[in-house]
Every structure is written in C-alpha cells, then in structure tokens.
Design an enzyme around this catalytic site. Structure first.
Site, PDB file in Angstrom:
ATOM      1  N   GLU A  51       1.749   2.720  14.005  1.00 11.85           N
ATOM      2  CA  GLU A  51       2.781   3.077  14.963  1.00 11.85           C
ATOM      3  C   GLU A  51       2.576   4.468  15.771  1.00 11.85           C
ATOM      4  OE1 GLU A  51       5.307   5.197  11.958  1.00 11.85           O
ATOM      5  OE2 GLU A  51       6.878   5.299  13.397  1.00 11.85           O
ATOM      6  N   ARG A 278      -6.905   4.919   1.227  1.00 10.15           N
ATOM      7  CA  ARG A 278      -7.636   5.205   2.192  1.00 10.15           C
ATOM      8  C   ARG A 278      -8.478   5.948   1.933  1.00 10.15           C
ATOM      9  NH1 ARG A 278      -2.544   6.161   4.055  1.00 10.15           N
ATOM     10  NH2 ARG A 278      -3.096   8.102   5.651  1.00 10.15           N
ATOM     11  N   LYS A 288      -0.747  12.555  10.181  1.00 12.96           N
ATOM     12  CA  LYS A 288      -0.414  12.122  11.665  1.00 12.96           C
ATOM     13  C   LYS A 288       0.153  13.518  12.129  1.00 12.96           C
ATOM     14  CE  LYS A 288      -0.210   8.200  12.835  1.00 12.96           C
ATOM     15  NZ  LYS A 288       0.725   6.583  12.894  1.00 12.96           N
TER      16      LYS A 288
HETATM   17  P1  ATP Z   1       2.786   7.415   9.176  1.00 10.47           P
HETATM   18  O1  ATP Z   1       2.799   5.708   8.568  1.00 10.47           O
HETATM   19  O2  ATP Z   1       2.547   8.710   8.041  1.00 10.47           O
HETATM   20  O3  ATP Z   1       2.797   7.490  10.481  1.00 10.47           O
HETATM   21  P2  ATP Z   1      -0.073   6.306   9.103  1.00 10.47           P
HETATM   22  O4  ATP Z   1      -1.540   6.733   8.959  1.00 10.47           O
HETATM   23  O5  ATP Z   1      -0.194   5.153   7.735  1.00 10.47           O
HETATM   24  O6  ATP Z   1       0.728   7.453   9.161  1.00 10.47           O
HETATM   25  P3  ATP Z   1       0.007   4.146  11.120  1.00 10.47           P
HETATM   26  O7  ATP Z   1      -0.029   3.699  12.075  1.00 10.47           O
HETATM   27  O8  ATP Z   1       0.794   3.379   9.739  1.00 10.47           O
HETATM   28  O9  ATP Z   1      -0.178   5.699  10.678  1.00 10.47           O
HETATM   29  O10 ATP Z   1      -1.516   3.459  10.281  1.00 10.47           O
HETATM   30  C1  ATP Z   1      -1.856   2.067  11.012  1.00 10.47           C
HETATM   31  C2  ATP Z   1      -2.681   1.290   9.725  1.00 10.47           C
HETATM   32  O11 ATP Z   1      -3.889   1.839   9.799  1.00 10.47           O
HETATM   33  C3  ATP Z   1      -1.869   1.074   8.456  1.00 10.47           C
HETATM   34  O12 ATP Z   1      -2.116   0.123   8.030  1.00 10.47           O
HETATM   35  C4  ATP Z   1      -2.491   2.615   7.553  1.00 10.47           C
HETATM   36  O13 ATP Z   1      -2.604   1.364   5.858  1.00 10.47           O
HETATM   37  C5  ATP Z   1      -4.027   2.762   7.896  1.00 10.47           C
HETATM   38  N1  ATP Z   1      -4.129   4.012   7.640  1.00 10.47           N
HETATM   39  C6  ATP Z   1      -3.887   5.024   8.088  1.00 10.47           C
HETATM   40  N2  ATP Z   1      -4.114   5.943   7.566  1.00 10.47           N
HETATM   41  C7  ATP Z   1      -5.760   5.516   6.951  1.00 10.47           C
HETATM   42  C8  ATP Z   1      -6.384   5.643   6.347  1.00 10.47           C
HETATM   43  N3  ATP Z   1      -6.610   7.547   6.044  1.00 10.47           N
HETATM   44  N4  ATP Z   1      -7.262   5.108   5.493  1.00 10.47           N
HETATM   45  C9  ATP Z   1      -7.402   4.022   5.750  1.00 10.47           C
HETATM   46  N5  ATP Z   1      -6.475   3.213   6.417  1.00 10.47           N
HETATM   47  C10 ATP Z   1      -5.344   4.370   6.836  1.00 10.47           C
END
Ligand code: ATP
Ligand code: MG
Length: 575
Positions: A51, A278, A288
């Site tokens: 995102e 994660r 984020k």
């Molecule tokens: P949010 O959805 O809270 O804004 P997010 O960190 O999930 O934050 P995204 O942009 O949706 O952000 O993440 C993109 C991809 O990265 C998703 O598939 C998510 O599962 C993966 N991802 C995010 N944070 C982690 C992490 N700490 N470890 C591994 N994968 C991650």
C-alpha cells in the site's frame, strides 16, 4: 575467521523441518507441489502488493524476497501491485520510493506493474452483480452500531435492520453512494454472509465505503472505495496470480479471500493464499503508522534516517542488499511469530562488508604523536593493503611523517597491566610503518596531554628486513600534514528497549535519546578523501565499517557508521 562462524542452531526461529530437501522453505514446498500437480496450467505468478502509504522497511524486504525470489527460483513471474484503495493515506512519493527500493534489492517486475485502482470498474461491476444476486446490501447504520452488532467469537452477531432490503433498492442506493449523494460514513455496502459465523470476518464484512478525498490516480471518478478484503483476492484473480503470499495476520481472512475469489474463479484457475511469519526486529518498530509519526514529528531526520528500519534508511546507513538477503535467509520463513535479533542483521552486514569494504586509516578522537628522531620535512609513502580478504583489491599509499594523529584512547600514562597500546617507555607498531617507543608527553597548563613524544626505530619499517621484530600492539595513524577533516555520525539503537511494541504507553517515550552522536574534526588519510563517493563502504582500520553519506559536500565528507567490528551476535551464539 573464528568470529564469523555461526552455528545453524542460532537461526532465530527455523521451524523444525521447514528447510526441506533442496533448501526449500515451506511456502516454496507448497509451490513446488502445486506446480508438480499441474495446478493453474503449471503456471507460477506471485505478486508483491504494497500500500503506497509509507516507505518500505526490512519487514517488507522479507516479503519481497519471498515473492520475487520464489518466482525466480521456479521460473515464474512476480507482479508489483500497488494496493491503492484508500486515497486518504496514499501518495506518489511513496510509489516512487517503493519502486526504487525494490530495484535496489535487485528485483524487477518488468512490464508487470499494476494498481488495484485499475480494477475499480471490475470490482464495482462484481459488487453490482452480488447485489442483484442478493449477496450484498447497503447498510445505513453508523460504524459504532455495526461494531456493536458484530458479537464476539463466542457470541453470534445480530442482523442489521437493513439486511433484507430488495436488490433493486440496494443497487439504487449503491449507485447513489458512488454519485456522492450521501455523506462519508453514512452508508456502507456489506456482503450478506452469516452474522453467526465462527469466523468474525464472515459476519457481513464491509465491501465498500464512501470516501470523498480525490484519488491520486482516478481523481474524483469514484466516491466509493473497496475494502482490502473485497479488493485483494479479486485483484490477484484479475492478474492471474497463482500464489498470493502474505503474512500470518491474514490467516483468518483466508476463508473470505476464497469466498470472494469463488465469485470469479473456475476449476482451471484459482489463486491460493499462503501465509508466513512477519519479520520483527529488536530495538525498533515496524508499524508504518509509527514510522510515519517519527518522521512527521521530526523525531528522526526523515524516512531515510540511518537509524530507521526502512530500506532507504538501511541503505544510507550502509546496509547492502546482499546483507539483507543473507539475514532474511538466516531467519527463515515459518508459521510462528518471532522477534528477530538486530545483532544477526548486523552480523550479516559485517560479513558482507568484510569481504568488500576497502580498508583505510581514520583517527576519530585525535591526539598528536611527535616522532622526535624523524626528520622535520621528510615524508615517506607507506603501502597499505586495500583488503586482505580480497587478493585482487591491491593497495594504496599513505604518507608518513614526523607528526601523526593517533587515537587518544590508544595512549595511557598510567596503564593497567594488560594495556598493549602506547604508554611511557613502551613500544608499539604503527600499522604499515615502524615500531615506535614512547619517550614522554607534553601537557598544557591544565595537565591535559597535548602531544605524545616517541622515537621510531628505522630498522623496523613494515615489509623490509628487520620488520619481523614483534611487539604486542599495533596502532592506526594518519599523517598530520596531509590529513583531511571529516564528519562521522555514530549511531546507537533507535529505541532504548528491546521490544518497544510490547510496552504499554507511548512508544515515543521509549526512544533512545543518545542514538546519534556527531563527531567533527575526524582525521582521514588523503587517499580516502579522493575516493569517497556517497554510498561507498569503507572499513576504518580498528574502528568499524563506515559509509559515505549523501550529505557530503566538496568541502566536507560525512560518514555514517554502519557497524562496529565487534561481532556481538557471534559472541552471543557461543554462550
Ligand atoms: P499496513 O497494512 O498496516 O499499512 P503493512 O506493513 O502490512 O502495513 P503493506 O504495504 O500492506 O504494509 O505490506 C505489503 C506486503 O508486505 C504485505 O504482503 C505484507 O504482508 C508484507 N509485510 C509487511 N510487513 C511485514 C513484515 N514485518 N514482515 C514480513 N512481511 C511484511
Ligand atoms: Mg497491509
């Protein structure tokens, strides 16, 4: 080198058996089985779906390495899809930064760049179809009312009073929602599934909400925007994604993912969601929202502050793509949440820079050393190896003269027993030069040491006969008349506690107040000043690994300390 040996048991959280034959993790194992079974016509297509509401961090790197890495490994493809379904938080600044960071890691989506907003028309059409089929309805309750009816995992929810409207009325309201006839928050479109389901996500989940903020790509065209659950699986489907790999918090969403995808899929092709744990890192935060707060409130110097866990921050600090991949490989992919130790990441970068960083001489806390028996205006050029780990790397020359800078900590007037550096009447070798013997000190009126005096032994020049005489200590040095001043930024942990996310209260109160120390007047050898370009990595002899910061100017080179030489991880793992 002994200190670089890492027994595999120290891998943070490898699930027994997760690294199966052939070095595949459990996700890759699933992919292999699906390919072998001929699913989806034997195709493999993954995607990375960020995102654009923030910069990528090292957690995202774990996902990127999985998504792009698995595609590479099995001859498939990986899409980059921006999950731009919420215009209130998203921005092109983030889109560009995300693309830069993925390229930096060494991956490329080629012509497969997509946006969830590309699918708004198709998603809207699907919603219309589901309304007509009695599978979705417009709810006019407030979000509080909807939440109150949701029930709990053990108590079933209650049906909305709007649940049984006619398809015609729902369709009309949905169209008018999208025309901007109703205010934000006044209505939502919900899937009509089961308010008593064991899975909370099945209790009539929201499909669309009203947002008036213009979208950075579609402008004012839409007033309704799909929720993640209604957009993600279908976007996968529209793109032909076969394996939708995400993190464990999406496990409870998977039945809903499948429910919506079933509205589209047939038995020749259906995307499959697989979840892994994660990446969480000690002494930092990965949310984020929190990282944005640190930036907006100037608690750090931007997204690329070298203390940040963002990829641009790590890059600026001096982390390399190889070191990040090595770290991710060591922690592995499992089904269990874990907290990964930052020392292991540091170990990975230290190993990589040890192989590649050029060795140079820098004195960060200088005191003057005068060789009283060395001729006043003589300068000799000493040959210094660029990298003993790399025989191809050659050497460079460093001027040596009567006055040299050495580290203040390398001298003690009244040393304890095992002090093998310089002290009165003791000998040390100056690296790549001569053995010297301390003869005394010169102090100012307050008793501070201004100069250290010594004599050198001309018979002991490194590389020449006689140089094999052994002394216990070797010091690094920089010639005074040719030294150049530089700035060094020393970093410590961003947070003072190991797991800031687990603590109650305001996470900002847990920041380490001493995470940045700026040293000016650091003395560097002239060859380094000629070489240094932003992003270059060096090993400062005896001090650590340093990377040239983009803040450097023609007049002043700025270095970020990437990491010290001492391997705290290897030490821990030996305990
Ligand atoms: P949010 O959805 O809270 O804004 P997010 O960190 O999930 O934050 P995204 O942009 O949706 O952000 O993440 C993109 C991809 O990265 C998703 O598939 C998510 O599962 C993966 N991802 C995010 N944070 C982690 C992490 N700490 N470890 C591994 N994968 C991650
Ligand atoms: Mg997310």
């Amino acid at each position: 080198m002994e200190e670089n040996k890492i027994p595999t048991e120290t891998n943070d959280n490898i699930e027994p058996g997760s690294e199966m034959a052939g070095g595949l993790n459990f996700v890759e194992q699933f992919i292999k089985e699906d390919l072998a079974a001929g699913k989806n016509g034997g195709r493999l297509n993954t995607r990375f779906p960020p995102e654009p509401n923030g910069y990528l961090h090292i957690g995202h790197a774990k996902a990127i390495i999985m998504d792009f890495g698995a595609a590479e490994k099995f001859g498939g493809t990986c899409n980059l899809r921006f999950d731009d379904t919420n215009p209130q938080k998203e921005d092109t600044e983030y889109v560009n930064a995300i693309m830069e960071d993925i390229h930096w890691l060494g991956y490329d989506w080629e012509d497969r760049l997509y946006y969830a907003s590309d699918y708004f028309p198709k998603l809207y059409a699907l919603a219309e179809r589901m309304i007509k089929e009695g599978k979705a309805y417009v709810d006019e309750q407030t979000s509080e009312q909807i939440a109150a009816q949701k029930g709990t995992p053990t108590v079933p929810g209650q049906n909305s009073p709007y649940r049984d409207r006619s398809p015609e009325e729902n369709l009309d309201l949905f169209h008018r929602m999208n025309n901007g006839e109703f205010p934000e928050g006044s209505m939502v479109l919900r899937a009509k599934i089961d308010m008593a389901s064991d899975n909370m996500h099945f209790r009539d989940p929201i499909m669309y909400r009203i947002i008036f903020t213009p979208h950075w790509r579609t402008g004012e065209k839409w007033k309704v925007y799909p929720m993640y659950d209604f957009a993600h699986g279908q976007s996968d489907y529209f793109e032909g994604v076969t394996h939708s790999i995400c993190t464990l918090e999406f496990v409870p969403h998977r039945p809903l993912y499948e429910y919506f995808v079933q509205e589209l899929a047939d038995d020749t092709y259906c995307p499959r969601q697989i979840e892994f744990n994660r990446l969480n890192l000690t002494y930092t935060v990965m949310s984020k929202r929190k990282l944005l707060q640190l930036v907006q409130e100037n608690l750090v110097n931007g997204w690329d502050d070298p203390r940040m866990p963002t990829l641009c921050g790590l890059r600026r600090r001096g982390y390399t793509p190889a070191s990040i991949k090595d770290f991710v490989n060591r922690i592995g992919y499992t089904k269990y949440e874990a907290l990964n130790h930052i020392e292991l990441l540091e170990h990975s970068v230290r190993e990589d820079l040890n192989k590649h960083a050029t060795r140079v001489s820098v004195v960060q806390n200088p005191v003057k050393l005068v060789l009283t028996n060395y001729p006043e205006d003589k300068v000799e050029l000493m040959s210094m190896d660029n990298n003993p780990e790399d025989p191809q790397s050659g050497s460079h020359q460093m001027p040596f003269g009567r006055e040299l800078w050495i580290e203040r900590e390398d001298f003690m007037e009244n040393p304890p027993k095992k002090f093998f550096r310089l002290s009165p009447d003791k000998e040390v070798r100056l690296k790549g030069a001569y053995i010297i013997k301390c003869t005394g000190v010169k102090k100012d009126s307050e008793g501070n040491i201004e100069e250290i005096h010594a004599t050198y032994d001309p018979e002991t020049r490194s590389g020449l006969p006689g140089a094999d005489r052994k002394v216990k200590g070797t010091l690094h040095w920089v010639n005074v008349s040719t030294a150049i001043d530089a700035e060094v930024r020393d970093y410590d942990r961003l947070f003072a506690v190991e797991n800031p996310s687990a603590k109650e209260g305001d996470f900002r109160d847990l920041l380490n107040p001493d995470s940045l120390k700026v040293r000016t007047g650091v003395k560097i050898e002239p060859w380094l000043a000629e070489q240094a370009k932003p992003g270059d990595h060096f090993q400062f002899q005896r001090l650590g690994y340093y990377t040239v910061d983009p803040d450097s100017t023609d007049g002043l080179i700025v270095f970020n300390k990437t990491i010290g030489l001492k391997d705290t991880w290897a030490k821990q793992s030996k305990k």
